[in-house]
Design a protein around this motif. Structure first.
Motif, PDB file in Angstrom:
ATOM      1  N   ALA A  10       0.831  -1.204   0.000  1.00  0.00           N
ATOM      2  CA  ALA A  10       0.000   0.000   0.000  1.00  0.00           C
ATOM      3  C   ALA A  10       0.866   1.255   0.000  1.00  0.00           C
ATOM      4  O   ALA A  10       0.583   2.232  -0.719  1.00  0.00           O
ATOM      5  N   LEU A  11       1.918   1.250   0.795  1.00  0.00           N
ATOM      6  CA  LEU A  11       2.824   2.392   0.817  1.00  0.00           C
ATOM      7  C   LEU A  11       3.528   2.569  -0.531  1.00  0.00           C
ATOM      8  O   LEU A  11       3.783   3.697  -0.973  1.00  0.00           O
ATOM      9  N   LEU A  12       3.836   1.460  -1.176  1.00  0.00           N
ATOM     10  CA  LEU A  12       4.478   1.515  -2.491  1.00  0.00           C
ATOM     11  C   LEU A  12       3.561   2.183  -3.509  1.00  0.00           C
ATOM     12  O   LEU A  12       3.980   3.076  -4.257  1.00  0.00           O
ATOM     13  N   GLN A  13       2.300   1.743  -3.530  1.00  0.00           N
ATOM     14  CA  GLN A  13       1.371   2.331  -4.492  1.00  0.00           C
ATOM     15  C   GLN A  13       1.157   3.818  -4.202  1.00  0.00           C
ATOM     16  O   GLN A  13       1.078   4.642  -5.109  1.00  0.00           O
ATOM     17  N   ARG A  14       1.079   4.160  -2.927  1.00  0.00           N
ATOM     18  CA  ARG A  14       0.917   5.570  -2.559  1.00  0.00           C
ATOM     19  C   ARG A  14       2.142   6.388  -2.974  1.00  0.00           C
ATOM     20  O   ARG A  14       2.021   7.495  -3.524  1.00  0.00           O
ATOM     21  N   SER A  15       3.316   5.847  -2.729  1.00  0.00           N
ATOM     22  CA  SER A  15       4.535   6.557  -3.088  1.00  0.00           C
ATOM     23  C   SER A  15       4.642   6.746  -4.593  1.00  0.00           C
ATOM     24  O   SER A  15       5.049   7.816  -5.075  1.00  0.00           O
ATOM     25  N   ARG A  16       4.269   5.714  -5.345  1.00  0.00           N
ATOM     26  CA  ARG A  16       4.301   5.848  -6.806  1.00  0.00           C
ATOM     27  C   ARG A  16       3.350   6.943  -7.276  1.00  0.00           C
ATOM     28  O   ARG A  16       3.672   7.739  -8.161  1.00  0.00           O
ATOM     29  N   THR A  17       2.161   6.966  -6.708  1.00  0.00           N
ATOM     30  CA  THR A  17       1.173   7.966  -7.106  1.00  0.00           C
ATOM     31  C   THR A  17       1.679   9.367  -6.827  1.00  0.00           C
ATOM     32  O   THR A  17       1.616  10.261  -7.684  1.00  0.00           O
ATOM     33  N   LEU A  18       2.214   9.585  -5.643  1.00  0.00           N
ATOM     34  CA  LEU A  18       2.695  10.915  -5.275  1.00  0.00           C
ATOM     35  C   LEU A  18       3.966  11.294  -6.029  1.00  0.00           C
ATOM     36  O   LEU A  18       4.128  12.436  -6.451  1.00  0.00           O
ATOM     37  N   HIS A  69       8.122  13.397  -1.183  1.00  0.00           N
ATOM     38  CA  HIS A  69       9.421  13.030  -0.608  1.00  0.00           C
ATOM     39  C   HIS A  69       9.238  12.245   0.686  1.00  0.00           C
ATOM     40  O   HIS A  69       9.923  11.233   0.919  1.00  0.00           O
ATOM     41  N   ALA A  70       8.300  12.680   1.512  1.00  0.00           N
ATOM     42  CA  ALA A  70       8.033  11.967   2.759  1.00  0.00           C
ATOM     43  C   ALA A  70       7.527  10.558   2.502  1.00  0.00           C
ATOM     44  O   ALA A  70       7.879   9.612   3.217  1.00  0.00           O
ATOM     45  N   ALA A  71       6.721  10.384   1.462  1.00  0.00           N
ATOM     46  CA  ALA A  71       6.197   9.062   1.129  1.00  0.00           C
ATOM     47  C   ALA A  71       7.324   8.124   0.705  1.00  0.00           C
ATOM     48  O   ALA A  71       7.329   6.931   1.051  1.00  0.00           O
ATOM     49  N   VAL A  72       8.295   8.644  -0.043  1.00  0.00           N
ATOM     50  CA  VAL A  72       9.438   7.822  -0.462  1.00  0.00           C
ATOM     51  C   VAL A  72      10.262   7.413   0.759  1.00  0.00           C
ATOM     52  O   VAL A  72      10.667   6.247   0.886  1.00  0.00           O
ATOM     53  N   LEU A  73      10.515   8.339   1.661  1.00  0.00           N
ATOM     54  CA  LEU A  73      11.278   8.014   2.863  1.00  0.00           C
ATOM     55  C   LEU A  73      10.558   6.968   3.712  1.00  0.00           C
ATOM     56  O   LEU A  73      11.190   6.038   4.247  1.00  0.00           O
ATOM     57  N   GLN A  74       9.249   7.082   3.840  1.00  0.00           N
ATOM     58  CA  GLN A  74       8.473   6.102   4.603  1.00  0.00           C
ATOM     59  C   GLN A  74       8.563   4.724   3.951  1.00  0.00           C
ATOM     60  O   GLN A  74       8.704   3.703   4.640  1.00  0.00           O
ATOM     61  N   GLU A  76      11.018   3.582   1.982  1.00  0.00           N
ATOM     62  CA  GLU A  76      12.371   3.055   2.148  1.00  0.00           C
ATOM     63  C   GLU A  76      12.561   2.485   3.554  1.00  0.00           C
ATOM     64  O   GLU A  76      13.211   1.446   3.729  1.00  0.00           O
ATOM     65  N   ALA A  77      11.982   3.142   4.535  1.00  0.00           N
ATOM     66  CA  ALA A  77      12.092   2.642   5.901  1.00  0.00           C
ATOM     67  C   ALA A  77      11.345   1.331   6.089  1.00  0.00           C
ATOM     68  O   ALA A  77      11.743   0.482   6.907  1.00  0.00           O
ATOM     69  N   ALA A  78      10.274   1.125   5.329  1.00  0.00           N
ATOM     70  CA  ALA A  78       9.465  -0.093   5.452  1.00  0.00           C
ATOM     71  C   ALA A  78      10.045  -1.267   4.680  1.00  0.00           C
ATOM     72  O   ALA A  78       9.663  -2.422   4.912  1.00  0.00           O
ATOM     73  N   ALA A  79      10.960  -1.030   3.749  1.00  0.00           N
ATOM     74  CA  ALA A  79      11.506  -2.099   2.906  1.00  0.00           C
ATOM     75  C   ALA A  79      12.413  -3.005   3.721  1.00  0.00           C
ATOM     76  O   ALA A  79      13.300  -2.538   4.437  1.00  0.00           O
ATOM     77  N   ARG A  98      13.413  -3.270  -1.465  1.00  0.00           N
ATOM     78  CA  ARG A  98      14.339  -2.143  -1.609  1.00  0.00           C
ATOM     79  C   ARG A  98      14.428  -1.700  -3.073  1.00  0.00           C
ATOM     80  O   ARG A  98      14.576  -0.504  -3.353  1.00  0.00           O
ATOM     81  N   LEU A  99      14.322  -2.655  -3.988  1.00  0.00           N
ATOM     82  CA  LEU A  99      14.312  -2.306  -5.406  1.00  0.00           C
ATOM     83  C   LEU A  99      13.061  -1.503  -5.752  1.00  0.00           C
ATOM     84  O   LEU A  99      13.112  -0.515  -6.506  1.00  0.00           O
ATOM     85  N   GLN A 100      11.930  -1.914  -5.191  1.00  0.00           N
ATOM     86  CA  GLN A 100      10.696  -1.176  -5.454  1.00  0.00           C
ATOM     87  C   GLN A 100      10.730   0.218  -4.845  1.00  0.00           C
ATOM     88  O   GLN A 100      10.195   1.175  -5.422  1.00  0.00           O
ATOM     89  N   ALA A 101      11.376   0.346  -3.685  1.00  0.00           N
ATOM     90  CA  ALA A 101      11.538   1.674  -3.097  1.00  0.00           C
ATOM     91  C   ALA A 101      12.449   2.543  -3.974  1.00  0.00           C
ATOM     92  O   ALA A 101      12.216   3.749  -4.147  1.00  0.00           O
TER      93      ALA A 101
END
Length: 533
Positions: free
Chosen positions: A68-76, A86-91, A93-96, A102-105
């Motif tokens: 879910a975080l991945l899809q949200r980060s991609r959208t943003l 930027h915050a979504a990407v950092l979140q 990366e922390a969850a990977a 990590r590749l998807q992040a």
């Protein structure tokens, strides 16, 4: 169970969540996010995905939370240039926690770098991501990274490499052989990835000056979007196709297609997203070239305000400012244009920086100072004569360089552009070559260029060039050669365009300056009067 969103106040908590059935609640939020995506309501989609991730975390399902975080980060990352992306990407990366995650992040960080025009960073990340995807056997991500990397190569003016990178993937895409991994919720489905591939291919061909070859690729992308029922993909393709049309000199068609794409995005609830603002600026640019200043001016001013309020990139702001500069110059308002270029915009792509410097040089000359040294500096920012930015800069430079140099420069531009199907630019090049020949008192050399431009103008319109200059220069050349009737006709045609635009499309505050302080309009009226107009 549907999830309703109410403006900016948040979501109504669904019964599943109220019952602390966290996993089904997360799935329900995700389903609602998919519906928001299909309706092009991207802010709503991102908010719903955040709710889904929160529910999956409460359910103890880290893999689904990551998805879910991945899809949200991609959208943003692909639609929002602000701090939220930027915050979504950092979140993310922390969850990977795995190599694949990590590749998807990395994927989303690469997407964000592209959206922000951080080209060197995008190239570095793109090659790294492509190699990693191949090593992991992730064919879907390999294609995705190839698509993103091709965009970075285009932005780096290496479009031929982008075309070569994408070509081997065409058979796979056509055969729909880009499978999604079993159980991988967030992998791009074949239809969406096919759309992205054809978009990237068309863009690379366009940047590689293969405009006619790009049109079938745009048609493929549009067909994929229509089959998928995705309005978001459809309006983006329509807008991108319009850009290729404009480069071919089909500015009227491009303006209509761009306006339709913008309206489709707004009807879908897209709102003032960064992508819509970018499209709005481009549509306004086309409307300006057609003389529809009353429409173009508020659209550009609104977009600039939107970028300032929403954290837009320096590149987006600079492009908007530069298009406003040309608009104000055409309205006879150079004093309004100058402040737009006064500030520095750090980190601009070289092409954008080059055109900004070109406009500064022009304004220097209009204010009675020597703009030539500044123009020569601009021409060296990208010295490659086959680069479109260099060629467009050379068009502006023809007004400031010595006329013999300008005539050769403009004639070369006309030939270069005609060979690449950039007929609007070719038209402008012919006009400037004729103007320079007239400054050298060589009307016999000027006339063939003027006639070539008049012929092109039957079908094409120039991009980033004031059209009445065509009729002014043609009338001057014809008059110098004793062809009074033909000269009068050309002057009348130009004056008719100016008067029609003045009456229908020039805001009241600028009507006098448009007629009397726009130098082309002023000269055209004086010439028409001398010729009996």
């Amino acid at each position: 169970m549907d999830v309703q969103y109410i403006g900016s106040t948040g979501a109504k908590r669904i019964p599943l969540e109220q019952a602390q059935r966290w996993a089904p609640a997360g799935a329900a939020y995700w389903a609602a996010a998919d519906r928001s995506r299909d309706a092009a309501r991207l802010a709503e989609q991102a908010a719903l995905l955040a709710e889904a991730a929160r529910c999956f975390e409460r359910a103890g399902l880290p893999a689904l939370r990551f998805d879910a975080l991945l899809q949200r980060s991609r959208t943003l990352s692909s639609n929002d240039l602000g701090a939220q992306a930027h915050a979504a990407v950092l979140q993310l990366e922390a969850a990977a926690s795995t190599d694949e995650q990590r590749l998807q992040a990395l994927d989303t960080r690469l997407e964000l770098a592209m959206t922000r025009y951080e080209i060197d960073e995008a190239l570095r990340l793109g090659h790294r991501a492509l190699d990693s995807a191949r090593a992991l056997g992730r064919h879907d991500l390999e294609l995705r990274f190839a698509i993103i990397l091709s965009g970075a190569l285009c932005d780096a003016r290496r479009a031929g490499e982008a075309v070569a990178l994408l070509e081997p993937y065409a058979p796979r895409v056509q055969a729909r052989a880009a499978p999604v991994q079993d159980g991988e919720r967030t992998g791009e489905h074949a239809g969406e990835q096919a759309w992205e591939f054809w978009e990237a291919t068309a863009l690379a061909l366009d940047y590689d000056n293969r405009l006619r070859d790009a049109m079938p690729a745009w048609a493929e992308a549009r067909a994929v979007a229509q089959r998928a029922g995705r309005r978001d993909m459809l309006w983006k393709t329509m807008s991108n196709t319009a850009s290729t049309q404009a480069k071919m000199g089909l500015v009227q068609q491009a303006a209509q297609a761009g306006a339709s794409a913008r309206q489709l995005a707004l009807d879908a609830g897209e709102g003032a997203s960064m992508r819509v603002l970018q499209m709005q600026v481009t549509v306004a640019h086309r409307l300006r070239d057609l003389g529809r200043y009353d429409e173009a001016l508020p659209m550009l001013e609104e977009a600039l305000a939107g970028y300032e309020a929403g954290g837009g990139s320096h590149s987006d702001k600079a492009l908007t400012e530069q298009r406003l500069v040309v608009l104000f110059q055409q309205l006879g308002q150079p004093a309004r244009a100058a402040p737009l270029l006064a500030g520095e915009r750090p980190g601009l792509p070289r092409g954008v920086a080059m055109i900004r410097q070109v406009h500064r040089a022009e304004l220097e000359a209009q204010q009675g100072r020597d703009g030539l040294p500044m123009m020569r500096e601009a021409l060296q920012i990208i010295a490659n004569p086959n680069d479109i930015y260099h060629r467009i800069a050379s068009l502006f430079a023809t007004r400031l360089v010595p006329p013999d140099e300008g005539e050769a420069m403009a004639a070369s531009l006309a030939a270069w552009a005609g060979a690449r199907e950039r007929y609007g630019v070719a038209l402008a090049g012919h006009v400037r070559a004729a103007a320079c020949a007239l400054r050298l008192e060589a009307p016999a050399r000027a006339l063939p260029h003027a006639e070539a431009a008049l012929h092109l103008a039957r079908t094409y319109q120039p991009d980033s060039f004031y059209l009445p200059e065509l009729w002014l220069v043609a009338a001057q050349a014809l008059h110098s050669l004793g062809r009074a009737a033909d000269a009068r006709r050309a002057a009348y045609d130009g004056l008719a365009w100016v008067r029609a635009v003045h009456d229908a499309h020039v805001p009241g505050a600028f009507q006098d300056s448009f007629l009397h302080r726009n130098p082309v309009n002023r000269e055209l009226q004086a010439l028409a009067a001398r010729l009996g107009g």
